[in-house]
Scaffold this motif. Structure first.
Motif, PDB file in Angstrom:
ATOM      1  N   ILE A  45      89.200  43.558  32.481  1.00 61.23           N
ATOM      2  CA  ILE A  45      88.143  44.259  31.758  1.00 61.23           C
ATOM      3  C   ILE A  45      87.209  43.253  31.089  1.00 61.23           C
ATOM      4  N   GLU A  46      87.777  42.234  30.477  1.00 58.86           N
ATOM      5  CA  GLU A  46      86.954  41.214  29.820  1.00 58.86           C
ATOM      6  C   GLU A  46      86.050  40.507  30.833  1.00 58.86           C
ATOM      7  N   ARG A  47      86.587  40.230  32.017  1.00 56.96           N
ATOM      8  CA  ARG A  47      85.778  39.553  33.033  1.00 56.96           C
ATOM      9  C   ARG A  47      84.637  40.436  33.505  1.00 56.96           C
ATOM     10  N   GLU A  48      84.893  41.725  33.601  1.00 57.97           N
ATOM     11  CA  GLU A  48      83.828  42.652  33.990  1.00 57.97           C
ATOM     12  C   GLU A  48      82.735  42.723  32.936  1.00 57.97           C
ATOM     13  N   LEU A  49      83.135  42.759  31.669  1.00 57.37           N
ATOM     14  CA  LEU A  49      82.159  42.965  30.597  1.00 57.37           C
ATOM     15  C   LEU A  49      81.423  41.696  30.196  1.00 57.37           C
ATOM     16  N   TRP A  50      82.093  40.545  30.261  1.00 54.81           N
ATOM     17  CA  TRP A  50      81.476  39.308  29.743  1.00 54.81           C
ATOM     18  C   TRP A  50      81.521  38.130  30.717  1.00 54.81           C
ATOM     19  N   GLY A  51      82.012  38.332  31.911  1.00 57.30           N
ATOM     20  CA  GLY A  51      82.083  37.232  32.850  1.00 57.30           C
ATOM     21  C   GLY A  51      83.150  36.227  32.465  1.00 57.30           C
ATOM     22  N   ALA A  52      82.872  34.952  32.705  1.00 59.38           N
ATOM     23  CA  ALA A  52      83.867  33.898  32.477  1.00 59.38           C
ATOM     24  C   ALA A  52      83.947  33.441  31.031  1.00 59.38           C
ATOM     25  N   ASN A  53      83.052  33.934  30.174  1.00 56.01           N
ATOM     26  CA  ASN A  53      83.021  33.464  28.788  1.00 56.01           C
ATOM     27  C   ASN A  53      83.043  34.628  27.799  1.00 56.01           C
ATOM     28  N   PRO A  54      84.168  35.333  27.704  1.00 51.89           N
ATOM     29  CA  PRO A  54      84.247  36.433  26.744  1.00 51.89           C
ATOM     30  C   PRO A  54      84.217  35.921  25.323  1.00 51.89           C
ATOM     31  N   PRO A  55      83.665  36.702  24.406  1.00 48.75           N
ATOM     32  CA  PRO A  55      83.641  36.280  23.001  1.00 48.75           C
ATOM     33  C   PRO A  55      85.031  36.362  22.379  1.00 48.75           C
ATOM     34  N   ARG A  56      85.185  35.768  21.200  1.00 52.40           N
ATOM     35  CA  ARG A  56      86.482  35.817  20.515  1.00 52.40           C
ATOM     36  C   ARG A  56      86.891  37.250  20.191  1.00 52.40           C
ATOM     37  N   SER A  57      85.909  38.090  19.999  1.00 47.81           N
ATOM     38  CA  SER A  57      86.198  39.484  19.638  1.00 47.81           C
ATOM     39  C   SER A  57      86.422  40.363  20.864  1.00 47.81           C
ATOM     40  N   ALA A  58      86.585  39.773  22.062  1.00 48.65           N
ATOM     41  CA  ALA A  58      86.652  40.554  23.299  1.00 48.65           C
ATOM     42  C   ALA A  58      87.791  41.568  23.272  1.00 48.65           C
ATOM     43  N   ALA A  59      88.990  41.144  22.874  1.00 50.28           N
ATOM     44  CA  ALA A  59      90.137  42.051  22.891  1.00 50.28           C
ATOM     45  C   ALA A  59      89.908  43.261  22.001  1.00 50.28           C
ATOM     46  N   THR A  60      89.329  43.016  20.811  1.00 48.62           N
ATOM     47  CA  THR A  60      89.034  44.124  19.904  1.00 48.62           C
ATOM     48  C   THR A  60      87.968  45.033  20.489  1.00 48.62           C
ATOM     49  N   SER A  61      86.966  44.441  21.119  1.00 48.35           N
ATOM     50  CA  SER A  61      85.905  45.240  21.727  1.00 48.35           C
ATOM     51  C   SER A  61      86.447  46.109  22.866  1.00 48.35           C
TER      52      SER A  61
END
Length: 276
Positions: A45-61
Motif C-alpha cells: 500500500i505504501e509503495r502504491e501511495l508514495w512510491g519508493a520514498n514513503p514519508p515517516r507518517s506512512a503507516a499512520t496514513s
C-alpha cells in the motif's frame, strides 16, 4: 458487496456506494478489491501511495485510509441494524496488512474470468458458437480502461496492465473463434477499427488479412499488408514477422490451403499474455 474495476472504480453494499471521496482511500480500496481474499501488505500500500520514498507518517496514513473505507462500509448498514459492523465482517486487519473478505461478492473481474473459463470449456467440447457468445458476454463487462477514474501508482498500474492483457487475450480468442467458424465478412469492420486503434499490432493485422482474403477481397488483403508494412517501417523501423510475410505470399498465390494454419487460438487463460 458489488465491486467493479473494469472501468471507473465502483463498490457498493445494499445499493449504497462505499467508495470514499479521499483519493488515497480510493486507491487502497482498489487494491483490496483486486486482491480480494488475500492480504494486501502495508508495504504494498505504501509503495502504491508514495512510491519508493514513503514519508515517516506512512503507516499512520495507511491506517487512516483504511478507517475511511471502514466508515463507508459501516455507513451502508441499514439504520438500527443489530448485525456486527459491516467493516468488521468484510475488512480484516492482519499482522502484515489488510484483507477484503467478500466470498459472496459480485466482482466484475471475477465474473469476467468465470465467463472466460466457461468459454474454454465450451470450446473444449467443440461448441465454438457458444464459446464465442460467452466471450462476447465477458468482453461486454468492460466499461472503460480499468480504474480509469484513479490516478494510479506503480502497484495499481501493474494491475491495470495485467487486466488489459486479459481483455486482449479474450478479444483475440473470440476473433479467432469467429474466423474458425468462417464469419469472415462479419468481423472485417471490427478488425479495421481495432487495427486503426493499434496500428502496430501484428496479430490483429494478420486476422484482418485472413478475413479479407476469405471474404473474396484478395486485393484488399494485400493492400492491408502493404499498409501495415509501411506503418511499421516508418513508425518503429521494423519489418513484418516471417509469419505475416508467409501469409502474404500464400494470399499472393491464392493458396486456400492456408486454412486454419493461421488461426492458432490466442491464449484463453484469463491471466496469460496474449502476445505470441
Amino acid at each position: 458487496m458489488i465491486a467493479k474495476v473494469l472501468g471507473p472504480l465502483r463498490a457498493s453494499l445494499d445499493d449504497v456506494s462505499i467508495v470514499p471521496t479521499a483519493p488515497m482511500a480510493r486507491r487502497v480500496l482498489a487494491l483490496l478489491v483486486l486482491d480480494q481474499g488475500r492480504v494486501v501488505r502495508i508495504g504494498t500500500i505504501e509503495r502504491e501511495l508514495w512510491g519508493a520514498n514513503p514519508p515517516r507518517s506512512a503507516a499512520t496514513s495507511v491506517q487512516n485510509q483504511v478507517m475511511r473505507i471502514r466508515r463507508a462500509m459501516d455507513g451502508s448498514a441499514p439504520t438500527g441494524t443489530t448485525r456486527p459492523t459491516v467493516a468488521r465482517d468484510l475488512l480484516a486487519t492482519e499482522p502484515t496488512g489488510y484483507r477484503l473478505d467478500a466470498p459472496d461478492g459480485q466482482f466484475d473481474i471475477e465474473h469476467y474470468r468465470l465467463l472466460v473459463g466457461q468459454a474454454e470449456q465450451a470450446e473444449g467440447v467443440g461448441q465454438l458458437t457458444r464459446a464465442s457468445a460467452v466471450l462476447k458476454s465477458a468482453l461486454a463487462l468492460w466499461r472503460d480502461t480499468p480504474l480509469s477514474d484513479l490516478a494510479t501508482g506503480s502497484v495499481l498500474q501493474a494491475h491495470v496492465l495485467r487486466l488489459e492483457e486479459e481483455k486482449r487475450s479474450g478479444l483475440l480468442h473470440r476473433i479467432s473463434l469467429d474466423l474458425r467458424m468462417r464469419r469472415h465478412s462479419e468481423i472485417i469492420g471490427e478488425l479495421r477499427e481495432l487495427t486503426g486503434l493499434d496500428p502496430y499490432d501484428e496479430l490483429l493485422h494478420e486476422y484482418l488479412m485472413f478475413a479479407l482474403y476469405f471474404s473474396g477481397r484478395r486485393n484488399d488483403a494485400l493492400s492491408s499488408y502493404q499498409g501495415f508494412r509501411t506503418a511499421l517501417a516508418e513508425g518503429v523501423g521494423l519489418e513484418p514477422s516471417p509469419r505475416l510475410r508467409e501469409l502474404q505470399q500464400a494470399i499472393l498465390m491464392a493458396d486456400d490451403s492456408l486454412g486454419d494454419a493461421f488461426l492458432d487460438p490466442a491464449p484463453l487463460d484469463a491471466g496469460s499474455a496474449a502476445a505470441r
